[in-house]
Design a protein around this motif. Structure first.
Motif, short mmCIF file in Angstrom:
data_model
loop_
_atom_site.label_atom_id
_atom_site.label_comp_id
_atom_site.label_asym_id
_atom_site.label_seq_id
_atom_site.Cartn_x
_atom_site.Cartn_y
_atom_site.Cartn_z
N THR A 31 80.99 -5.33 69.37
CA THR A 31 80.06 -5.75 68.32
C THR A 31 80.81 -6.42 67.17
OG1 THR A 31 78.56 -3.93 68.85
CG2 THR A 31 78.32 -4.91 66.67
N ASP A 32 80.26 -7.56 66.70
CA ASP A 32 80.81 -8.23 65.52
C ASP A 32 80.30 -7.52 64.27
OD1 ASP A 32 82.18 -10.15 66.99
OD2 ASP A 32 80.43 -11.45 67.09
N ASN A 33 81.19 -7.25 63.34
CA ASN A 33 80.87 -6.53 62.12
C ASN A 33 81.38 -7.29 60.91
OD1 ASN A 33 79.96 -3.62 63.05
ND2 ASN A 33 81.66 -4.20 64.36
N ALA A 34 80.89 -6.94 59.74
CA ALA A 34 81.34 -7.55 58.50
C ALA A 34 81.38 -6.50 57.40
CB ALA A 34 80.41 -8.69 58.09
N GLU A 35 82.39 -6.59 56.56
CA GLU A 35 82.50 -5.76 55.38
C GLU A 35 82.48 -6.72 54.19
OE1 GLU A 35 82.64 -2.43 55.71
OE2 GLU A 35 82.74 -2.62 57.88
N TYR A 36 81.66 -6.44 53.19
CA TYR A 36 81.50 -7.34 52.06
C TYR A 36 82.03 -6.70 50.77
CZ TYR A 36 78.41 -9.66 55.33
OH TYR A 36 77.91 -10.28 56.44
N ASN A 37 82.49 -7.58 49.87
CA ASN A 37 82.96 -7.18 48.54
C ASN A 37 84.04 -6.11 48.59
OD1 ASN A 37 81.12 -8.97 47.31
ND2 ASN A 37 79.50 -7.45 47.58
N ILE A 38 85.02 -6.31 49.44
CA ILE A 38 86.11 -5.35 49.56
C ILE A 38 87.16 -5.61 48.48
CG2 ILE A 38 85.78 -4.90 52.00
CD1 ILE A 38 88.01 -6.87 52.61
N GLU A 39 87.84 -4.57 48.06
CA GLU A 39 88.85 -4.68 47.02
C GLU A 39 90.19 -5.07 47.62
OE1 GLU A 39 88.98 -1.39 44.28
OE2 GLU A 39 86.93 -0.85 44.82
N TYR A 40 90.98 -5.85 46.86
CA TYR A 40 92.32 -6.23 47.29
C TYR A 40 93.27 -5.05 47.19
CZ TYR A 40 90.78 -11.10 46.70
OH TYR A 40 90.13 -12.29 46.80
N GLU A 41 94.27 -5.07 48.07
CA GLU A 41 95.35 -4.08 48.07
C GLU A 41 94.83 -2.64 48.06
OE1 GLU A 41 98.12 -5.02 45.00
OE2 GLU A 41 98.48 -7.03 45.77
N LYS A 42 93.93 -2.37 48.97
CA LYS A 42 93.35 -1.05 49.11
C LYS A 42 93.05 -0.79 50.58
CE LYS A 42 89.48 1.74 47.53
NZ LYS A 42 88.23 1.77 46.77
N GLU A 43 93.21 0.45 51.02
CA GLU A 43 92.85 0.79 52.39
C GLU A 43 91.33 0.81 52.51
OE1 GLU A 43 93.70 4.08 55.85
OE2 GLU A 43 93.77 4.73 53.77
N ILE A 44 90.83 0.16 53.55
CA ILE A 44 89.40 0.06 53.79
C ILE A 44 89.07 0.80 55.08
CG2 ILE A 44 87.50 -1.56 54.21
CD1 ILE A 44 89.79 -3.62 53.02
N ILE A 45 88.03 1.60 55.07
CA ILE A 45 87.55 2.27 56.27
C ILE A 45 86.34 1.48 56.75
CG2 ILE A 45 86.66 4.39 57.32
CD1 ILE A 45 89.57 4.60 56.30
N CYS A 46 86.45 0.88 57.94
CA CYS A 46 85.38 0.09 58.53
C CYS A 46 84.68 0.92 59.60
CB CYS A 46 85.94 -1.18 59.17
SG CYS A 46 86.90 -2.22 58.08
N THR A 47 83.36 0.86 59.65
CA THR A 47 82.58 1.58 60.66
C THR A 47 81.76 0.58 61.45
OG1 THR A 47 82.42 3.48 59.17
CG2 THR A 47 80.89 3.41 61.02
N CYS A 48 81.85 0.65 62.78
CA CYS A 48 81.09 -0.25 63.64
C CYS A 48 79.60 0.06 63.49
CB CYS A 48 81.51 -0.09 65.10
SG CYS A 48 80.57 -1.13 66.24
N GLU A 49 78.80 -0.99 63.29
CA GLU A 49 77.36 -0.82 63.11
C GLU A 49 76.67 -0.31 64.38
OE1 GLU A 49 75.63 -4.41 61.64
OE2 GLU A 49 76.97 -4.47 59.90
N LYS A 50 77.23 -0.62 65.54
CA LYS A 50 76.57 -0.24 66.80
C LYS A 50 77.00 1.14 67.31
CE LYS A 50 75.56 -1.84 71.47
NZ LYS A 50 75.77 -2.91 72.44
N CYS A 51 78.32 1.35 67.47
CA CYS A 51 78.79 2.59 68.09
C CYS A 51 79.30 3.63 67.09
CB CYS A 51 79.85 2.31 69.15
SG CYS A 51 81.46 1.79 68.48
N GLY A 52 79.52 3.23 65.82
CA GLY A 52 79.95 4.18 64.80
C GLY A 52 81.45 4.45 64.79
N LYS A 53 82.23 3.77 65.64
CA LYS A 53 83.68 3.95 65.66
C LYS A 53 84.26 3.52 64.32
CE LYS A 53 87.63 4.68 67.72
NZ LYS A 53 88.07 6.01 67.96
N LYS A 54 85.22 4.28 63.80
CA LYS A 54 85.82 3.97 62.49
C LYS A 54 87.24 3.45 62.65
CE LYS A 54 83.05 7.16 59.92
NZ LYS A 54 82.93 7.92 58.71
#
Length: 62
Positions: A31-54
């Motif tokens: 699945t294609d995903n997008a994260e918006y308005n993320i901060e620079y130089e910070k760890e980001i936790i992304c979650t798949c919209e379809k399967c929920g994998k992080k």
């Protein structure tokens, strides 16, 4: 606790005109995903919209 994997550089892309947006594809379900308005130089936790994998990724545009 759920396991969180790190995204590899080939698993995501950024667009120069929207430096704070991150587009990525889940390597488990495709699945294609997008994260918006993320901060620079910070760890980001992304979650798949379809399967929920992080995934975690460190975003630094420099």
């Amino acid at each position: 606790m759920e396991e969180i994997e790190e995204l590899c550089e080939e698993d995501y892309e950024t667009e120069e005109k929207t430096e704070t947006d991150l587009y990525w594809t889940c390597k488990y379900c495709g699945t294609d995903n997008a994260e918006y308005n993320i901060e620079y130089e910070k760890e980001i936790i992304c979650t798949c919209e379809k399967c929920g994998k992080k995934y975690s990724v460190w975003y630094c545009p420099y």
